[in-house]
Design a protein around this motif. Structure first.
Motif, mmCIF file in Angstrom:
data_model
loop_
_atom_site.group_PDB
_atom_site.id
_atom_site.type_symbol
_atom_site.label_atom_id
_atom_site.label_comp_id
_atom_site.label_asym_id
_atom_site.label_seq_id
_atom_site.Cartn_x
_atom_site.Cartn_y
_atom_site.Cartn_z
ATOM 1 N N ALA A 67 -37.436 11.846 -20.620
ATOM 2 C CA ALA A 67 -36.371 11.374 -21.501
ATOM 3 C C ALA A 67 -36.710 10.028 -22.142
ATOM 4 O O ALA A 67 -36.300 9.744 -23.274
ATOM 5 C CB ALA A 67 -35.059 11.277 -20.717
ATOM 6 N N SER A 125 -35.345 9.035 -28.072
ATOM 7 C CA SER A 125 -33.953 9.476 -28.038
ATOM 8 C C SER A 125 -33.861 10.969 -28.353
ATOM 9 O O SER A 125 -34.823 11.577 -28.850
ATOM 10 C CB SER A 125 -33.136 8.696 -29.076
ATOM 11 N N ASP A 126 -32.693 11.525 -28.076
ATOM 12 C CA ASP A 126 -32.480 12.941 -28.377
ATOM 13 C C ASP A 126 -32.693 13.212 -29.864
ATOM 14 O O ASP A 126 -33.318 14.202 -30.248
ATOM 15 C CB ASP A 126 -31.056 13.365 -27.983
ATOM 16 N N ASP A 127 -32.158 12.312 -30.696
ATOM 17 C CA ASP A 127 -32.270 12.487 -32.151
ATOM 18 C C ASP A 127 -33.723 12.386 -32.605
ATOM 19 O O ASP A 127 -34.167 13.152 -33.470
ATOM 20 C CB ASP A 127 -31.425 11.439 -32.891
ATOM 21 N N MET A 152 -36.416 13.069 -30.865
ATOM 22 C CA MET A 152 -37.140 14.267 -30.440
ATOM 23 C C MET A 152 -36.771 15.461 -31.317
ATOM 24 O O MET A 152 -37.640 16.241 -31.721
ATOM 25 C CB MET A 152 -36.838 14.568 -28.971
ATOM 26 N N LEU A 153 -35.486 15.591 -31.621
ATOM 27 C CA LEU A 153 -35.030 16.701 -32.461
ATOM 28 C C LEU A 153 -35.665 16.633 -33.844
ATOM 29 O O LEU A 153 -36.169 17.634 -34.365
ATOM 30 C CB LEU A 153 -33.500 16.675 -32.578
ATOM 31 N N SER A 187 -32.237 18.671 -24.790
ATOM 32 C CA SER A 187 -32.424 17.331 -24.228
ATOM 33 C C SER A 187 -31.349 17.050 -23.187
ATOM 34 O O SER A 187 -30.179 17.411 -23.358
ATOM 35 C CB SER A 187 -32.359 16.269 -25.330
ATOM 36 N N SER A 188 -31.749 16.407 -22.094
ATOM 37 C CA SER A 188 -30.812 16.017 -21.040
ATOM 38 C C SER A 188 -31.392 14.796 -20.344
ATOM 39 O O SER A 188 -32.459 14.299 -20.723
ATOM 40 C CB SER A 188 -30.620 17.156 -20.030
ATOM 41 N N GLU A 189 -30.714 14.342 -19.294
ATOM 42 C CA GLU A 189 -31.217 13.172 -18.555
ATOM 43 C C GLU A 189 -32.539 13.502 -17.853
ATOM 44 O O GLU A 189 -33.300 12.609 -17.495
ATOM 45 C CB GLU A 189 -30.170 12.705 -17.540
ATOM 46 N N HIS A 212 -36.801 16.134 -22.262
ATOM 47 C CA HIS A 212 -36.715 16.954 -23.475
ATOM 48 C C HIS A 212 -37.545 18.219 -23.299
ATOM 49 O O HIS A 212 -38.678 18.162 -22.836
ATOM 50 C CB HIS A 212 -37.262 16.182 -24.679
#
Length: 248
Positions: A143, A147-149, A151-152, A165-167, A170
């Motif tokens: 992780a 950030s999630d964004d 990676m997306l 994505s989670s704690e 990814h």
């Protein structure tokens, strides 16, 4: 998703106990040797070998072990291994796929069939359950790499199909055809992945009660402990409490 998904969990269970580490190192080395034998010993030119080395590094396999496994292929040492996929149903009607590398087909088939039978399940023909899974490439990162964004966005640009994505980290999914290019693009941005592999991802999962879940875990442990078995996949979920108990 309710409960604890075994798709994310099964492969990590093998490394929990120190007693299993030597066996796991051996399996990873076997995959490196087979990959090097089937292609070139240069990981830059051999995608399967590159993935095998990445998987070995993720489990902290010593560099000497990796180099020795490649040299084994170069010297034509050791046995020739057949790649076989076994499919069947475990307790509760859960679909199970077993990938093996074996130098003795009869022994492997006999052992694996007995594990299914003893657990109350049954081994089927090739293709009997794989239609319930998708063959996909998965690339995993911690992780903390982004950030999630971030990676997306990077995954979309690379041509990936999906991101979770989670704690825990990814997970980026791609088709078998685009997998290597997606992995390469993400590596350029985030560094080496903690895992990059082609896997069998269940299209749907079955939620089982704790009693059935314990029987399934016993079957999966038996399969994973077998020297010939490389990977095991199943389409079930259990309660978080049972998952914590079984991995303790």
């Amino acid at each position: 998703m309710a409960g604890h998904s075994q798709f994310k969990n099964i492969m990590h269970r093998k490394g929990k106990q120190d007693a299993m580490r030597s066996k796991m190192f051996g399996k990873l080395a076997r995959e490196i040797t087979v990959a090097a034998k089937l292609g070139t010993p240069d990981p830059a030119m051999n995608p399967r070998l590159r993935l095998a080395i990445t998987a070995a590094r993720a489990e902290n396999v010593p560099k000497d072990n990796i180099e020795r496994a490649i040299k084994k292929a170069l010297g034509n040492e050791g046995e020739n291994y057949d790649e076989i996929r076994y499919e069947g149903y475990g307790p509760g009607g859960v679909a199970v796929i077993v990938e093996a590398l074996t130098d003795n087909r009869n022994r492997a088939a006999s052992d694996i069939r007995s594990y299914f039978t003893k657990s109350g399940g049954n081994l089927g023909e090739t293709g009997s359950v794989s239609f319930m899974f998708d063959r996909v490439g998965v690339i995993e990162y911690d992780a903390k790499v982004g950030s999630d964004d971030a990676m997306l966005e990077a995954a979309i640009e690379a041509g990936a199909d999906d991101v979770a994505s989670s704690e825990d980290g990814h997970e980026v999914f791609a088709s078998p055809e685009t997998f290597r290019e997606v992995a390469k693009a993400l590596e350029a941005k985030f560094g080496e992945a903690r895992k990059a592999a082609l896997v069998w991802k269940p299209q749907n999962t079955i939620t089982v009660d704790d009693e059935t879940g314990e029987k399934l875990f016993k079957l999966l442990d038996l399969l994973n402990e077998h020297d010939d078995v490389q990977n095991v996949y199943a389409n079930f979920e259990v309660s978080d409490a049972l998952a914590a108990k079984m991995s303790a």
